[in-house]
Write a protein that holds these residues in place. Structure first.
Motif, mmCIF file in Angstrom:
data_model
loop_
_atom_site.group_PDB
_atom_site.id
_atom_site.type_symbol
_atom_site.label_atom_id
_atom_site.label_comp_id
_atom_site.label_asym_id
_atom_site.label_seq_id
_atom_site.Cartn_x
_atom_site.Cartn_y
_atom_site.Cartn_z
ATOM 1 N N PRO A 1 0.817 -1.211 0.000
ATOM 2 C CA PRO A 1 0.000 0.000 0.000
ATOM 3 C C PRO A 1 0.856 1.268 0.000
ATOM 4 O O PRO A 1 1.888 1.334 0.660
ATOM 5 C CB PRO A 1 -0.801 -0.127 1.308
ATOM 6 C CG PRO A 1 -0.867 -1.583 1.561
ATOM 7 C CD PRO A 1 0.433 -2.138 1.069
ATOM 8 N N VAL A 2 0.406 2.237 -0.776
ATOM 9 C CA VAL A 2 1.138 3.506 -0.891
ATOM 10 C C VAL A 2 0.469 4.536 0.009
ATOM 11 O O VAL A 2 -0.716 4.836 -0.157
ATOM 12 C CB VAL A 2 1.144 4.003 -2.354
ATOM 13 C CG1 VAL A 2 1.880 5.336 -2.452
ATOM 14 C CG2 VAL A 2 1.796 2.972 -3.264
ATOM 15 N N ILE A 3 1.206 5.076 0.953
ATOM 16 C CA ILE A 3 0.670 6.087 1.861
ATOM 17 C C ILE A 3 0.710 7.440 1.171
ATOM 18 O O ILE A 3 1.785 7.917 0.780
ATOM 19 C CB ILE A 3 1.462 6.127 3.176
ATOM 20 C CG1 ILE A 3 1.348 4.779 3.909
ATOM 21 C CG2 ILE A 3 0.968 7.267 4.068
ATOM 22 C CD1 ILE A 3 2.191 4.699 5.164
ATOM 23 N N LEU A 4 -0.461 8.057 1.020
ATOM 24 C CA LEU A 4 -0.559 9.343 0.332
ATOM 25 C C LEU A 4 -0.660 10.512 1.308
ATOM 26 O O LEU A 4 -0.157 11.605 1.037
ATOM 27 C CB LEU A 4 -1.764 9.337 -0.614
ATOM 28 C CG LEU A 4 -1.782 8.213 -1.665
ATOM 29 C CD1 LEU A 4 -3.039 8.304 -2.517
ATOM 30 C CD2 LEU A 4 -0.528 8.258 -2.527
ATOM 31 N N VAL B 1 -7.426 15.384 6.736
ATOM 32 C CA VAL B 1 -7.343 13.929 6.546
ATOM 33 C C VAL B 1 -6.245 13.379 7.446
ATOM 34 O O VAL B 1 -5.105 13.827 7.420
ATOM 35 C CB VAL B 1 -7.027 13.578 5.073
ATOM 36 C CG1 VAL B 1 -6.891 12.065 4.904
ATOM 37 C CG2 VAL B 1 -8.126 14.119 4.171
ATOM 38 N N SER B 2 -6.599 12.401 8.270
ATOM 39 C CA SER B 2 -5.625 11.787 9.160
ATOM 40 C C SER B 2 -4.729 10.818 8.416
ATOM 41 O O SER B 2 -3.513 10.801 8.610
ATOM 42 C CB SER B 2 -6.341 11.044 10.302
ATOM 43 O OG SER B 2 -5.420 10.305 11.066
ATOM 44 N N PHE B 3 -5.343 10.019 7.535
ATOM 45 C CA PHE B 3 -4.577 8.993 6.827
ATOM 46 C C PHE B 3 -5.263 8.668 5.515
ATOM 47 O O PHE B 3 -6.491 8.577 5.445
ATOM 48 C CB PHE B 3 -4.479 7.731 7.689
ATOM 49 C CG PHE B 3 -3.591 6.660 7.113
ATOM 50 C CD1 PHE B 3 -2.231 6.696 7.309
ATOM 51 C CD2 PHE B 3 -4.125 5.619 6.379
ATOM 52 C CE1 PHE B 3 -1.402 5.716 6.779
ATOM 53 C CE2 PHE B 3 -3.322 4.630 5.847
ATOM 54 C CZ PHE B 3 -1.953 4.673 6.050
ATOM 55 N N CYS B 4 -4.455 8.490 4.481
ATOM 56 C CA CYS B 4 -4.981 8.106 3.168
ATOM 57 C C CYS B 4 -3.950 7.212 2.488
ATOM 58 O O CYS B 4 -2.757 7.528 2.474
ATOM 59 C CB CYS B 4 -5.259 9.346 2.318
ATOM 60 S SG CYS B 4 -5.811 8.955 0.630
ATOM 61 N N SER B 5 -4.422 6.089 1.953
ATOM 62 C CA SER B 5 -3.496 5.180 1.278
ATOM 63 C C SER B 5 -4.196 4.525 0.095
ATOM 64 O O SER B 5 -5.424 4.434 0.038
ATOM 65 C CB SER B 5 -2.990 4.108 2.243
ATOM 66 O OG SER B 5 -4.053 3.246 2.633
ATOM 67 N N LEU B 6 -3.383 4.050 -0.818
ATOM 68 C CA LEU B 6 -3.869 3.299 -1.975
ATOM 69 C C LEU B 6 -3.248 1.917 -1.888
ATOM 70 O O LEU B 6 -2.025 1.786 -1.898
ATOM 71 C CB LEU B 6 -3.452 3.986 -3.281
ATOM 72 C CG LEU B 6 -3.923 3.308 -4.567
ATOM 73 C CD1 LEU B 6 -5.431 3.459 -4.738
ATOM 74 C CD2 LEU B 6 -3.196 3.884 -5.780
ATOM 75 N N ASP B 7 -4.090 0.876 -1.769
ATOM 76 C CA ASP B 7 -3.524 -0.448 -1.576
ATOM 77 C C ASP B 7 -3.317 -1.179 -2.895
ATOM 78 O O ASP B 7 -3.550 -0.642 -3.973
ATOM 79 C CB ASP B 7 -4.377 -1.274 -0.591
ATOM 80 C CG ASP B 7 -5.703 -1.707 -1.170
ATOM 81 O OD1 ASP B 7 -5.918 -1.578 -2.379
ATOM 82 O OD2 ASP B 7 -6.544 -2.192 -0.391
ATOM 83 N N THR B 8 -2.867 -2.409 -2.788
ATOM 84 C CA THR B 8 -2.477 -3.168 -3.972
ATOM 85 C C THR B 8 -3.646 -3.490 -4.893
ATOM 86 O O THR B 8 -3.447 -3.779 -6.072
ATOM 87 C CB THR B 8 -1.815 -4.491 -3.551
ATOM 88 O OG1 THR B 8 -2.696 -5.203 -2.677
ATOM 89 C CG2 THR B 8 -0.505 -4.225 -2.830
ATOM 90 N N ASP B 9 -4.880 -3.460 -4.368
ATOM 91 C CA ASP B 9 -6.061 -3.739 -5.185
ATOM 92 C C ASP B 9 -6.698 -2.466 -5.719
ATOM 93 O O ASP B 9 -7.793 -2.492 -6.281
ATOM 94 C CB ASP B 9 -7.101 -4.529 -4.372
ATOM 95 C CG ASP B 9 -6.594 -5.903 -3.985
ATOM 96 O OD1 ASP B 9 -5.934 -6.537 -4.833
ATOM 97 O OD2 ASP B 9 -6.830 -6.330 -2.845
ATOM 98 N N GLY B 10 -6.044 -1.323 -5.485
ATOM 99 C CA GLY B 10 -6.595 -0.064 -5.961
ATOM 100 C C GLY B 10 -7.619 0.537 -5.031
ATOM 101 O O GLY B 10 -8.374 1.425 -5.418
ATOM 102 N N VAL B 11 -7.676 0.055 -3.781
ATOM 103 C CA VAL B 11 -8.623 0.594 -2.811
ATOM 104 C C VAL B 11 -8.048 1.862 -2.200
ATOM 105 O O VAL B 11 -6.947 1.858 -1.639
ATOM 106 C CB VAL B 11 -8.913 -0.432 -1.689
ATOM 107 C CG1 VAL B 11 -9.874 0.159 -0.664
ATOM 108 C CG2 VAL B 11 -9.487 -1.704 -2.278
ATOM 109 N N LEU B 12 -8.774 2.971 -2.334
ATOM 110 C CA LEU B 12 -8.360 4.239 -1.747
ATOM 111 C C LEU B 12 -9.000 4.349 -0.370
ATOM 112 O O LEU B 12 -10.212 4.498 -0.253
ATOM 113 C CB LEU B 12 -8.788 5.413 -2.632
ATOM 114 C CG LEU B 12 -8.229 6.785 -2.245
ATOM 115 C CD1 LEU B 12 -6.717 6.828 -2.434
ATOM 116 C CD2 LEU B 12 -8.893 7.885 -3.065
ATOM 117 N N TYR B 13 -8.175 4.261 0.657
ATOM 118 C CA TYR B 13 -8.670 4.356 2.032
ATOM 119 C C TYR B 13 -8.445 5.770 2.542
ATOM 120 O O TYR B 13 -7.337 6.302 2.463
ATOM 121 C CB TYR B 13 -7.940 3.355 2.929
ATOM 122 C CG TYR B 13 -8.303 3.475 4.392
ATOM 123 C CD1 TYR B 13 -9.420 2.831 4.897
ATOM 124 C CD2 TYR B 13 -7.540 4.267 5.254
ATOM 125 C CE1 TYR B 13 -9.763 2.957 6.238
ATOM 126 C CE2 TYR B 13 -7.875 4.389 6.589
ATOM 127 C CZ TYR B 13 -8.989 3.729 7.075
ATOM 128 O OH TYR B 13 -9.330 3.858 8.398
#
Length: 230
Positions: A169-172, A209-221
């Motif tokens: 996952p990529v932390i944005l 925004v406290s935290f935002c990431s893009l995981d390996t399946d393309g899920v933007l959290y």
């Protein structure tokens, strides 16, 4: 003669401590409460003093150990009867993630940061916060994780992202700070990120925004800071 006395004294203290620890109950080292840990450390220190100090009668060296043992047994018994005492002695669980949202205030109270949380999630083979429904920090320090039964996923196609393999996952965004290097890695910029955050949450300021990431399946959290969810 002194050597023989030392050996005998050491063996006696060893078996005495072994008996005391057995009578205190069976608990795994990783499941000891703070109180249990403190008692264990103090007993270990007192045992060393009992072996080393020949000038002090053995009986008087063992009295503090017996006092700690009786205190631990007494508080354990009272804890069975009183929830209040149990929470004081053993502590109580802390919910760090609730309904998929990070509770920043609770994490600050426990002096627990995002890196700690992500590390313990990885130890449980969970690599994205979007997979978590609840995360509970137990009094022993163990993290209990309840995964989502159904994840509402946004695919790379939905986000108009190029399909490429992402190793992790990529932390944005972390603590309101945008990681522009990671944005560049996925071929996007801050404007795109603002659009996605506003589209998903209605919030236009990335600092909220406290935290935002893009995981390996393309899920933007996306997790908003506590004050923005109230």
């Amino acid at each position: 003669m002194d050597l023989v006395a030392l050996v005998l004294r050491t063996l006696f203290v060893y078996f005495f401590i072994l008996l005391v620890m057995r009578m205190m109950g069976k608990r795994e080292i990783g499941k000891l409460s703070i109180f249990d840990l403190v008692v264990s450390i103090m007993i270990a220190d007192l045992a060393v003093l009992a072996v080393e100090h020949f000038d002090v009668p053995l009986f008087f060296s063992l009295v503090p150990i017996v006092v700690l043992f009786l205190t631990q047994i007494g508080l354990s018994y009272i804890s069975l009867k009183s929830k209040t005492i149990r929470e004081i002695v053993d502590g109580k669980p802390s919910v760090l993630i609730e309904n998929g949202q990070i509770r920043e205030e609770e994490m600050k109270k426990q002096r627990y940061n995002l890196n700690d949380l992500l590390m313990q999630l990885r130890e449980k083979n969970i690599y994205s916060l979007s997979q978590v429904e609840f995360a509970i920090l137990e009094p022993t320090g163990k993290l209990t994780v309840i995964p989502r039964e159904e994840e509402k996923q946004v695919t790379k196609k939905d986000l108009n992202l190029p399909v490429r393999k992402v190793e992790r996952p990529v932390i944005l965004i972390e603590d309101g700070e945008v990681n522009e290097d990671n944005l560049n890695k996925i071929g996007r910029n801050v404007l795109w990120l603002k659009q996605q955050v506003k589209k998903r949450t209605g919030i236009s300021r990335l600092k909220d925004v406290s935290f935002c990431s893009l995981d390996t399946d393309g899920v933007l959290y996306i997790d908003l800071k506590d004050q923005r969810r109230k």
